[in-house]
Design an enzyme around this catalytic site. Structure first.
Site, PDB file in Angstrom:
ATOM      1  N   ILE A  90       0.664  10.037   8.217  1.00 38.27           N
ATOM      2  CA  ILE A  90       1.810  10.052   7.293  1.00 38.27           C
ATOM      3  C   ILE A  90       2.921  10.925   7.886  1.00 38.27           C
ATOM      4  CG2 ILE A  90       0.517   9.577   5.158  1.00 38.27           C
ATOM      5  CD1 ILE A  90       0.442  12.598   4.686  1.00 38.27           C
ATOM      6  N   ASP A  91       2.943  10.972   9.228  1.00 41.07           N
ATOM      7  CA  ASP A  91       3.947  11.817   9.900  1.00 41.07           C
ATOM      8  C   ASP A  91       5.374  11.413   9.535  1.00 41.07           C
ATOM      9  OD1 ASP A  91       3.111   9.455  11.335  1.00 41.07           O
ATOM     10  OD2 ASP A  91       4.372  10.082  12.991  1.00 41.07           O
ATOM     11  N   LEU A  92       5.618  10.100   9.401  1.00 39.65           N
ATOM     12  CA  LEU A  92       6.994   9.655   9.075  1.00 39.65           C
ATOM     13  C   LEU A  92       7.370  10.086   7.658  1.00 39.65           C
ATOM     14  CD1 LEU A  92       6.904   6.027  10.571  1.00 39.65           C
ATOM     15  CD2 LEU A  92       7.709   8.138  11.660  1.00 39.65           C
ATOM     16  N   CYS A 145      -8.314   1.960   3.317  1.00 39.55           N
ATOM     17  CA  CYS A 145      -8.900   1.000   4.268  1.00 39.55           C
ATOM     18  C   CYS A 145      -9.029   1.635   5.649  1.00 39.55           C
ATOM     19  CB  CYS A 145      -7.978  -0.210   4.410  1.00 39.55           C
ATOM     20  SG  CYS A 145      -8.185  -1.366   3.090  1.00 39.55           S
ATOM     21  N   LYS A 180       0.053  -6.509  -6.016  1.00 38.64           N
ATOM     22  CA  LYS A 180      -0.605  -5.200  -5.856  1.00 38.64           C
ATOM     23  C   LYS A 180       0.342  -4.222  -5.164  1.00 38.64           C
ATOM     24  CE  LYS A 180      -3.620  -4.089  -2.213  1.00 38.64           C
ATOM     25  NZ  LYS A 180      -3.251  -2.869  -1.558  1.00 38.64           N
ATOM     26  N   ASN A 181       0.930  -4.638  -4.031  1.00 38.83           N
ATOM     27  CA  ASN A 181       1.725  -3.688  -3.246  1.00 38.83           C
ATOM     28  C   ASN A 181       3.116  -3.463  -3.826  1.00 38.83           C
ATOM     29  OD1 ASN A 181      -0.469  -3.383  -1.664  1.00 38.83           O
ATOM     30  ND2 ASN A 181       0.272  -4.655   0.016  1.00 38.83           N
ATOM     31  N   ARG A 188      -4.214   6.259  10.019  1.00 41.22           N
ATOM     32  CA  ARG A 188      -3.032   5.893   9.216  1.00 41.22           C
ATOM     33  C   ARG A 188      -2.313   7.192   8.857  1.00 41.22           C
ATOM     34  NH1 ARG A 188      -4.607   1.579   4.895  1.00 41.22           N
ATOM     35  NH2 ARG A 188      -2.388   1.209   4.896  1.00 41.22           N
ATOM     36  N   ASP A 218      -1.107  -8.296   6.553  1.00 36.61           N
ATOM     37  CA  ASP A 218      -2.092  -8.467   5.468  1.00 36.61           C
ATOM     38  C   ASP A 218      -2.615  -9.894   5.382  1.00 36.61           C
ATOM     39  OD1 ASP A 218      -0.485  -6.192   3.111  1.00 36.61           O
ATOM     40  OD2 ASP A 218      -1.636  -5.878   4.942  1.00 36.61           O
ATOM     41  N   ARG A 275     -10.352  -4.597  -4.893  1.00 37.11           N
ATOM     42  CA  ARG A 275      -9.233  -3.637  -4.897  1.00 37.11           C
ATOM     43  C   ARG A 275      -7.911  -4.385  -5.022  1.00 37.11           C
ATOM     44  NH1 ARG A 275      -8.964  -0.067   0.119  1.00 37.11           N
ATOM     45  NH2 ARG A 275      -6.987   0.355  -0.929  1.00 37.11           N
TER      46      ARG A 275
HETATM   47  C1  EPZ Z   1       1.607  -0.934   3.164  1.00 36.03           C
HETATM   48  O1  EPZ Z   1       0.781   0.089   3.713  1.00 36.03           O
HETATM   49  C2  EPZ Z   1       0.672  -1.859   2.420  1.00 36.03           C
HETATM   50  N1  EPZ Z   1       0.006  -1.134   1.353  1.00 36.03           N
HETATM   51  C3  EPZ Z   1      -0.361  -2.439   3.388  1.00 36.03           C
HETATM   52  O2  EPZ Z   1      -1.159  -3.376   2.650  1.00 36.03           O
HETATM   53  C4  EPZ Z   1       0.391  -3.188   4.492  1.00 36.03           C
HETATM   54  O3  EPZ Z   1      -0.566  -3.650   5.434  1.00 36.03           O
HETATM   55  C5  EPZ Z   1       1.385  -2.254   5.176  1.00 36.03           C
HETATM   56  O4  EPZ Z   1       2.275  -1.679   4.190  1.00 36.03           O
HETATM   57  C6  EPZ Z   1       2.235  -2.978   6.204  1.00 36.03           C
HETATM   58  O5  EPZ Z   1       2.891  -4.041   5.606  1.00 36.03           O
HETATM   59  C7  EPZ Z   1       0.674  -0.913   0.194  1.00 36.03           C
HETATM   60  O6  EPZ Z   1       1.820  -1.286   0.049  1.00 36.03           O
HETATM   61  C8  EPZ Z   1      -0.084  -0.200  -0.885  1.00 36.03           C
HETATM   62  P1  EPZ Z   1       3.036   1.336   6.787  1.00 36.03           P
HETATM   63  P2  EPZ Z   1       1.443   1.405   4.401  1.00 36.03           P
HETATM   64  O7  EPZ Z   1       3.391   2.729   6.441  1.00 36.03           O
HETATM   65  O8  EPZ Z   1       2.628   1.828   3.636  1.00 36.03           O
HETATM   66  C9  EPZ Z   1       1.978   3.481  10.888  1.00 36.03           C
HETATM   67  C10 EPZ Z   1      -3.146  -4.356   1.847  1.00 36.03           C
HETATM   68  O9  EPZ Z   1      -4.059  -4.986   2.411  1.00 36.03           O
HETATM   69  N2  EPZ Z   1       2.519   4.691  10.256  1.00 36.03           N
HETATM   70  O10 EPZ Z   1       4.106   0.296   6.836  1.00 36.03           O
HETATM   71  O11 EPZ Z   1       0.349   2.363   4.635  1.00 36.03           O
HETATM   72  C11 EPZ Z   1       0.654   3.087  10.257  1.00 36.03           C
HETATM   73  O12 EPZ Z   1      -0.391   3.822  10.878  1.00 36.03           O
HETATM   74  C12 EPZ Z   1      -2.575  -3.104   2.504  1.00 36.03           C
HETATM   75  O13 EPZ Z   1      -2.622  -4.690   0.745  1.00 36.03           O
HETATM   76  C13 EPZ Z   1       2.663   5.837  11.021  1.00 36.03           C
HETATM   77  O14 EPZ Z   1       2.353   5.853  12.208  1.00 36.03           O
HETATM   78  O15 EPZ Z   1       1.899   0.781   5.807  1.00 36.03           O
HETATM   79  C14 EPZ Z   1       0.569   1.620  10.533  1.00 36.03           C
HETATM   80  O16 EPZ Z   1       0.076   1.424  11.847  1.00 36.03           O
HETATM   81  C15 EPZ Z   1      -3.263  -2.771   3.816  1.00 36.03           C
HETATM   82  N3  EPZ Z   1       3.130   6.973  10.438  1.00 36.03           N
HETATM   83  C16 EPZ Z   1       2.029   1.171  10.463  1.00 36.03           C
HETATM   84  O17 EPZ Z   1       2.819   2.366  10.610  1.00 36.03           O
HETATM   85  C17 EPZ Z   1       3.505   7.005   9.115  1.00 36.03           C
HETATM   86  O18 EPZ Z   1       3.954   8.066   8.637  1.00 36.03           O
HETATM   87  C18 EPZ Z   1       2.393   0.481   9.167  1.00 36.03           C
HETATM   88  O19 EPZ Z   1       2.191   1.404   8.154  1.00 36.03           O
HETATM   89  C19 EPZ Z   1       3.348   5.832   8.356  1.00 36.03           C
HETATM   90  C20 EPZ Z   1       2.866   4.683   8.942  1.00 36.03           C
END
Ligand code: EPZ
Length: 417
Positions: free
Chosen positions: A123-125, A116, A22-23, A121, A305, A397
């Site tokens: 998207i600042d980065l 979720c 999926k991811n 969550r 996950d 999902r």
């Molecule tokens: C991906 O989400 C996965 N989803 C998630 O899987 C997975 O849990 C996550 O990576 C971590 O491995 C998909 O790939 C579709 P992140 P993503 O950006 O990209 C913080 C599942 O169950 N953050 O690595 O959203 C964020 O809040 C899902 O399959 C910021 O602060 O994860 C979180 O605490 C759930 N600012 C942490 O980083 C940002 O701009 C990790 O987020 C971006 C992220």
């Protein structure tokens, strides 16, 4: 929303093929916008998140069709850079269209993502990185409006190895002018799969799986054919389902190298594990041992996950185990549901203390997110009586056919819409 009925007490045994990732496929689907041509995506899982991505692709003008397990997308007819709000709200990962639509059309309008409820969550980065590529960003009435006269390569350091931010930068940079380097990039296998897909359409990306990724901008991209890597989280989920029932299973279409952190913890619990090139075999012990600590971390650490599924397993081990969730702010919505089934779990901030060895009893529980829902099904496999898991849609999902798959291994699960 649909619900699963699980009759506890069945030992899982047998062999099963794991679905495509999926991811891995979600960012690849967004990337199909970039080549303005045909993309053949093989072993694409038929899950709700993919359906949502297909609806978004169609809404901006792509044509999409299934041929068996292959999804065929033609993005030569894209006519809009506005990603529909209702679909973005449905699924957080649709934010990945930010990078691909911007990368191709240098303009995108998208609403803040939903998805979720794993805590804020942001998207600042993502946005900070896109500004470094020359993007002008406005935020109005919950929409993000991005525009760039041109995209210029840049050196970008991520404060956190965010998976989505890494992917969005890659997608925005492949057609930019010059070179982009991402430092502290996410190293998940799904990033490498995206790199392979992009290079398959003529991009010049290197370094995925390490923390430095380089993208040399190119002028145009062409059609591509790609097979999606196996879903390492579905594989981990099924291994834990076998372990909790003291069963014995062989999973095929698995990359053992992608699940070493999970295998390591399952060995600590007492499972015997045998790896082959594209499969993994697990035999559970008579008595499951508790694990001192499970700390979720970015890849290659223990995956966040898999945290909920591991918690269900640990409720059945003799002794006390600790889980610390370091990646998401609040990813413990399954705890109160497991406690309703009789588990003894104490939460202290990001840490959960699990006192194992108690029997679980079937009752009605609620899936509040994808992996928490899978954890409740796992608990239902060993609970006394029948467990009803409401909120099946959350689970569908990411799992193509979790009920049919586990029933093939001897479980007794039925779905009611
Ligand atoms: C991906 O989400 C996965 N989803 C998630 O899987 C997975 O849990 C996550 O990576 C971590 O491995 C998909 O790939 C579709 P992140 P993503 O950006 O990209 C913080 C599942 O169950 N953050 O690595 O959203 C964020 O809040 C899902 O399959 C910021 O602060 O994860 C979180 O605490 C759930 N600012 C942490 O980083 C940002 O701009 C990790 O987020 C971006 C992220």
């Amino acid at each position: 929303m649909g619900k699963f009925y699980i009759d506890g007490g069945k030992r899982l045994e047998g062999s099963l093929r794991v679905q495509g990732g999926k991811n891995a496929v979600l960012p690849i689907l967004a990337a199909t916008v970039l080549n303005g041509d045909i993309s053949y995506i093989k072993d694409c899982p038929k899950i709700l998140d993919v359906s949502t991505m297909i609806n978004i692709l169609k809404s901006i003008g792509c044509s999409v069709k299934w041929e068996g397990k292959t999804l065929i997308i033609d993005s030569s007819t894209v006519s809009s850079y506005e990603v529909p709000e209702n679909l973005v709200r449905e699924m957080r990962s649709s934010i990945i269209f930010l990078g691909s639509v911007l990368g191709k059309y240098k303009k995108v309008i998208i609403s803040y993502p939903g998805g979720c409820p794993l805590g804020p969550r942001p998207i600042d980065l993502h946005l900070k990185a896109l500004k470094q590529l020359g993007v002008k960003i406005k935020e109005e009435h919950g929409f993000i409006i991005c525009e760039a006269s041109k995209l210029t390569g840049a050196k970008i350091h991520l404060d956190f190895p965010s998976v989505g931010a890494t992917e969005n930068i890659m997608l925005a940079a492949v057609l930019a002018e010059g070179k982009t380097v991402i430092y502290n990039a996410a190293k998940e296998p799904e990033i490498k799969d995206l790199q392979d897909f992009l290079n398959g359409m003529g991009a010049k990306v290197s370094g995925a799986s390490t923390d430095i990724i380089t993208i040399e901008g190119v002028k145009s991209l062409h059609k591509v054919e790609h097979k999606v890597i196996p879903d390492r989280i579905v594989a981990g989920t099924y291994l834990i389902a076998a372990a909790i029932t003291k069963g014995e299973v062989k999973l095929t279409n698995v990359e053992p190298n992608h699940i070493q952190a999970i295998i390591s913890k399952l060995k600590e619990v007492g499972c015997k594990i045998h790896e082959e090139k594209n499969s993994v075999y697990l035999k559970a012990p008579k008595n499951l041992k508790s694990v001192d600590i499970v700390r979720t971390q970015p890849y290659p650490g223990f995956p966040t996950d898999m945290q909920a599924q591991m918690m269900s397993l640990l409720t059945m081990t003799k002794g006390t185990s600790i889980i610390t969730e370091t990646v998401f702010e609040s990813r413990y919505k399954h705890v109160e549901e497991l406690m309703r089934m009789g588990a003894d779990i104490t939460l202290e901030g990001r840490t959960a203390i699990i006192k194992g060895g108690l029997d679980l009893t079937g009752t009605t529980v609620y899936a509040k997110d994808l992996r928490g829902g899978a954890a409740l099904i796992i608990a239902g496999l060993v609970a006394k009586g029948t467990t009803i898991v409401e909120g099946a849609k959350h689970i569908e999902r990411g799992y193509e056919r979790i009920d049919k798959d586990l029933n093939l291994l001897g479980a007794s699960i039925r779905k009611e819409n």
